[in-house]
Design a protein around this motif. Structure first.
Motif, PDB file in Angstrom:
ATOM      1  N   ARG A  46     -18.180  10.793  16.983  1.00  0.00           N
ATOM      2  CA  ARG A  46     -19.137  10.718  15.871  1.00  0.00           C
ATOM      3  C   ARG A  46     -18.542  11.348  14.612  1.00  0.00           C
ATOM      4  O   ARG A  46     -18.669  10.804  13.515  1.00  0.00           O
ATOM      5  N   ALA A  50     -17.629   9.460  10.931  1.00  0.00           N
ATOM      6  CA  ALA A  50     -18.186   9.981   9.677  1.00  0.00           C
ATOM      7  C   ALA A  50     -17.062  10.387   8.722  1.00  0.00           C
ATOM      8  O   ALA A  50     -17.133  10.131   7.515  1.00  0.00           O
ATOM      9  N   ALA A  54     -16.190   8.895   4.970  1.00  0.00           N
ATOM     10  CA  ALA A  54     -16.083   9.785   3.816  1.00  0.00           C
ATOM     11  C   ALA A  54     -14.649   9.864   3.265  1.00  0.00           C
ATOM     12  O   ALA A  54     -14.420  10.449   2.213  1.00  0.00           O
ATOM     13  N   ASP A  85     -19.967  19.086   2.361  1.00  0.00           N
ATOM     14  CA  ASP A  85     -20.718  17.870   2.684  1.00  0.00           C
ATOM     15  C   ASP A  85     -20.391  17.370   4.089  1.00  0.00           C
ATOM     16  O   ASP A  85     -21.294  17.000   4.853  1.00  0.00           O
ATOM     17  N   LEU A  86     -19.101  17.369   4.444  1.00  0.00           N
ATOM     18  CA  LEU A  86     -18.719  16.913   5.782  1.00  0.00           C
ATOM     19  C   LEU A  86     -19.237  17.884   6.845  1.00  0.00           C
ATOM     20  O   LEU A  86     -19.699  17.456   7.910  1.00  0.00           O
ATOM     21  N   ARG A  88     -21.983  19.585   6.700  1.00  0.00           N
ATOM     22  CA  ARG A  88     -23.415  19.270   6.865  1.00  0.00           C
ATOM     23  C   ARG A  88     -23.597  18.031   7.745  1.00  0.00           C
ATOM     24  O   ARG A  88     -24.482  17.991   8.600  1.00  0.00           O
ATOM     25  N   THR A  89     -22.778  17.035   7.517  1.00  0.00           N
ATOM     26  CA  THR A  89     -22.843  15.816   8.333  1.00  0.00           C
ATOM     27  C   THR A  89     -22.544  16.144   9.794  1.00  0.00           C
ATOM     28  O   THR A  89     -23.238  15.673  10.698  1.00  0.00           O
ATOM     29  N   ALA A  92     -25.395  17.789  11.523  1.00  0.00           N
ATOM     30  CA  ALA A  92     -26.482  16.855  11.838  1.00  0.00           C
ATOM     31  C   ALA A  92     -26.273  16.219  13.211  1.00  0.00           C
ATOM     32  O   ALA A  92     -27.264  15.860  13.887  1.00  0.00           O
TER      33      ALA A  92
END
Length: 95
Positions: A46, A50, A54, A85-86, A88-89, A92
């Motif tokens: 995953r 992502a 990105a 940002d990555l 945070r992804t 998640a």
């Protein structure tokens, strides 16, 4: 895409909202041990997808059920908003 290196203060502010992450040797650092290799590899898959979307790829290490991830923006010479940002992804995927 050129990113700017974040100040230490901005990094600490970003880390406040990222449980499980820390600053280690100038990089955002995450380590987690999963139930088994299958779960760790599924998580890594995953993250890989992502990161590819990105166009921002982690440094990482895996042994059996343990995954370590370090994020830095080489063009910026340190941690940038892209790293936060990555991260945070990635977090998640743990929810």
């Amino acid at each position: 895409m050129v990113s700017e290196r974040l100040s230490d203060e901005a990094i600490q502010e970003g880390l406040a909202g990222l449980p499980g992450w820390s600053l280690l040797e100038g990089k955002l650092h995450f380590e987690r041990t999963f139930a088994d290799f299958k779960e760790a590899f599924a998580f890594m898959t995953r993250v890989a997808l992502a990161a590819e979307r990105a166009n921002h790829h982690p440094e990482w290490f895996n042994v059996y059920a343990t995954v370590r991830i370090d994020l830095t923006t080489h063009d910026a010479g340190g941690v940038s908003q892209r790293d936060l940002d990555l991260a945070r992804t990635i977090n998640a995927f743990l929810s």
